[in-house]
Design an enzyme around this catalytic site. Sequence first.
Site, short mmCIF file in Angstrom:
data_model
loop_
_atom_site.label_atom_id
_atom_site.label_comp_id
_atom_site.label_asym_id
_atom_site.label_seq_id
_atom_site.Cartn_x
_atom_site.Cartn_y
_atom_site.Cartn_z
N ASP A 35 37.21 46.28 24.95
CA ASP A 35 38.44 46.08 24.20
C ASP A 35 39.64 46.49 25.05
OD1 ASP A 35 37.09 45.22 21.93
OD2 ASP A 35 36.93 47.26 21.11
N TYR A 63 29.18 55.89 27.39
CA TYR A 63 30.60 56.00 27.06
C TYR A 63 30.97 57.46 26.81
CZ TYR A 63 30.23 51.00 25.82
OH TYR A 63 30.00 49.65 25.84
N ASP A 77 39.44 51.34 15.04
CA ASP A 77 39.99 52.05 16.19
C ASP A 77 41.49 52.26 15.97
OD1 ASP A 77 41.28 49.64 16.81
OD2 ASP A 77 39.89 49.10 18.41
N ARG A 178 33.07 51.65 18.11
CA ARG A 178 33.99 51.68 16.97
C ARG A 178 33.23 51.79 15.65
NH1 ARG A 178 37.03 46.44 16.88
NH2 ARG A 178 35.38 45.65 18.22
#
Length: 296
Positions: A35, A63, A77, A178
């Site tokens: 994103d 992540y 988000d 997310r």
Amino acid sequence: MLVVDKPQGWTSHDVVAKARGLAGTRKVGHAGTLDPMATGVLVLGVGRATRLLTYVVGADKEYTATIRLGVATTTDDAEGEETTRADASGVTAAALATGVAALTGPINQVPSAVSAIKVDGQRAYARVRAGEDVELAARPVTIGRFEVHEVRPGTLEDGTVVQDVDVTVVCSSGTYIRALARDLGRDLGVGGHLTALRRTRVGGYGIDGARDLDALDAWPADVPLDTLPLADAARATFPVRELTADEARALSFGQRIPAGGTGPVVVAALSPAGELVALLEDRGPHARPVLVFAAA
């Protein structure tokens, strides 16, 4: 291959377009969309290496992220509009640990509605922006690691107490971080969304080997782009089988060779000179080429 540290605010397509200009070819693709809000590892294939991307996409990913408990948003988000606020001061360390544990291992995850998943031929995010209510089906994913590092309480302008949770997540391909933030907040009864996301690894490609876009932008126009050779890229993704000269020659013609005993696992077959000849898969007594890179 070219491993890039994607900056915040750039789309994955923006990075591909930049790489096309730097590499002087339109044959550039990427593995695993990030994103615009997210930063970190974006693996690009240039030229023949685009053929490897199908396998890189399916690799596990790592992540670091920050989840805000106490606020839910339309996109799960920080780029979406707030939908709810709730006092998160009552979320204890024990409750947080229980919530994280419930979302670790094999789970069924409903992707965020604002995602690139296609619904009847159209991206889900496009349908949402057009005002449609989109409900996506749950899909199985695996969260191999979901570790909390720090919890930082905070207070919003209206006095709502939130908790910002810094985490590391290792997950299978297709996982939405997310959605993980959304589900953790929902399960704790206060709502949640993602405020920061950085991808630190895709398969064997880590952030330590990623190139900064500013450095690439300054690359001299008359100097070939310093990309990761095919053989090195393959070593980072697949088990390796060292070939004899005769085996390398046979594979260059697309012929089968004796099985290597690896079973139904795709391996990188390297020539005696260390070049990537093909990707192989054992089928019974033979190994057949899945992709051939060396010209006959």
